[in-house]
Design a protein around this motif. Structure first.
Motif, mmCIF file in Angstrom:
data_model
loop_
_atom_site.group_PDB
_atom_site.id
_atom_site.type_symbol
_atom_site.label_atom_id
_atom_site.label_comp_id
_atom_site.label_asym_id
_atom_site.label_seq_id
_atom_site.Cartn_x
_atom_site.Cartn_y
_atom_site.Cartn_z
ATOM 1 N N ASP A 92 0.917 -1.055 0.148
ATOM 2 C CA ASP A 92 0.058 0.165 -0.021
ATOM 3 C C ASP A 92 0.844 1.148 -0.051
ATOM 4 O OD1 ASP A 92 -0.848 0.386 3.464
ATOM 5 O OD2 ASP A 92 0.873 -0.447 2.787
ATOM 6 N N ARG B 96 -9.991 -4.117 4.634
ATOM 7 C CA ARG B 96 -8.899 -3.577 5.467
ATOM 8 C C ARG B 96 -9.173 -3.475 6.983
ATOM 9 N NH1 ARG B 96 -4.453 -0.725 3.335
ATOM 10 N NH2 ARG B 96 -2.803 -0.832 4.836
ATOM 11 N N GLN B 100 -4.987 -6.672 5.306
ATOM 12 C CA GLN B 100 -5.882 -6.865 4.228
ATOM 13 C C GLN B 100 -6.264 -8.468 4.054
ATOM 14 O OE1 GLN B 100 -6.187 -3.944 1.755
ATOM 15 N NE2 GLN B 100 -7.332 -4.675 0.096
#
Lengths: 111, 111
Positions: A92, B96, B100
């Protein structure tokens, strides 16, 4: 599009050997995660490493993260036939909540 | 942690029709995501679904083709509209919670 590239694309080893997979990514990240996917099955979360961490262990798994090189590696020690699966890194990017996946490494462990 | 279920687990559809996939999370989550995984490939993010706002779509995916609903903090749907054989894929729901988590996926075959 994929954030990460994984290397090798495919890996075949004998049971008991170690397996190393590498992941490179493009932008600064908050976290990097590794997942396993057995053929035709869902994703299993293996380990999360934060951007301020350099190494993390979980059982037979060892993950390293080098943010200066934008790369990570997953080491599976003393592999077993049951480790045969596809392995994906997922990142991310800083400032974003979404997680994008690498291209994956297909690992085959031969009994 | 989060446990995610999806319905249906698989379906075979005729081209031109639409299919709605449901995703249920066992706890409240802010962010939910929909991914597509084509055979032998990695996961590609379709969109991010936030409760109370329109979904955010990734490049190459549009709302008319993949409308998403997010009526509350534990549920989301993805519709694959006006399907063609190229839409044959596994569709995965994700939530999330630092890590995740992923649902088991919906295998779609379009004839």
């Amino acid at each position: 599009s994929q954030q990460g590239e994984e290397d090798p694309q495919a890996l075949s080893i004998q049971e008991g050997e170690n397996a190393t997979m590498n992941c490179s990514y493009k932008t600064s990240i908050n976290n990097l995660q590794w997942y396993r996917q057995n053929s035709g099955r869902g994703l299993v979360h293996l380990i999360l490493i934060r951007s301020n961490e350099r190494e993390k262990h979980s059982g037979r798994l060892r993950v390293t993260l080098d943010t200066s090189k934008k790369s990570s590696s997953l080491l599976i020690t003393a592999s077993r036939a049951a480790d045969t699966a596809s392995y994906f890194c997922a990142t991310d990017a800083k400032g974003y909540q979404k997680v994008t996946f690498g291209t994956g490494t297909k690992l085959q462990v031969i009994p | 942690s989060a446990v995610i279920s999806q319905k249906p687990s698989r379906d075979i559809c005729q081209r031109g029709t639409s299919l709605t996939i449901q995703c249920q999370v066992d706890s409240q989550v802010t962010m939910m995501f929909w991914y597509r995984q084509q055979p032998g490939q990695s996961l590609t993010l379709i969109a991010t679904a936030n409760q109370g706002s329109e979904a955010t779509y990734e490049s190459g995916f549009v709302i008319d083709k993949f409308p998403i609903s997010r009526p509350n903090l534990t549920f989301s749907t993805l519709t694959v509209s006006n399907m063609s054989p190229e839409d044959s894929s596994i569709y995965l729901c994700s939530a999330r919670k630092e890590t995740q988590y992923f649902g088991p996926g919906t295998r779609l075959l379009v004839l």
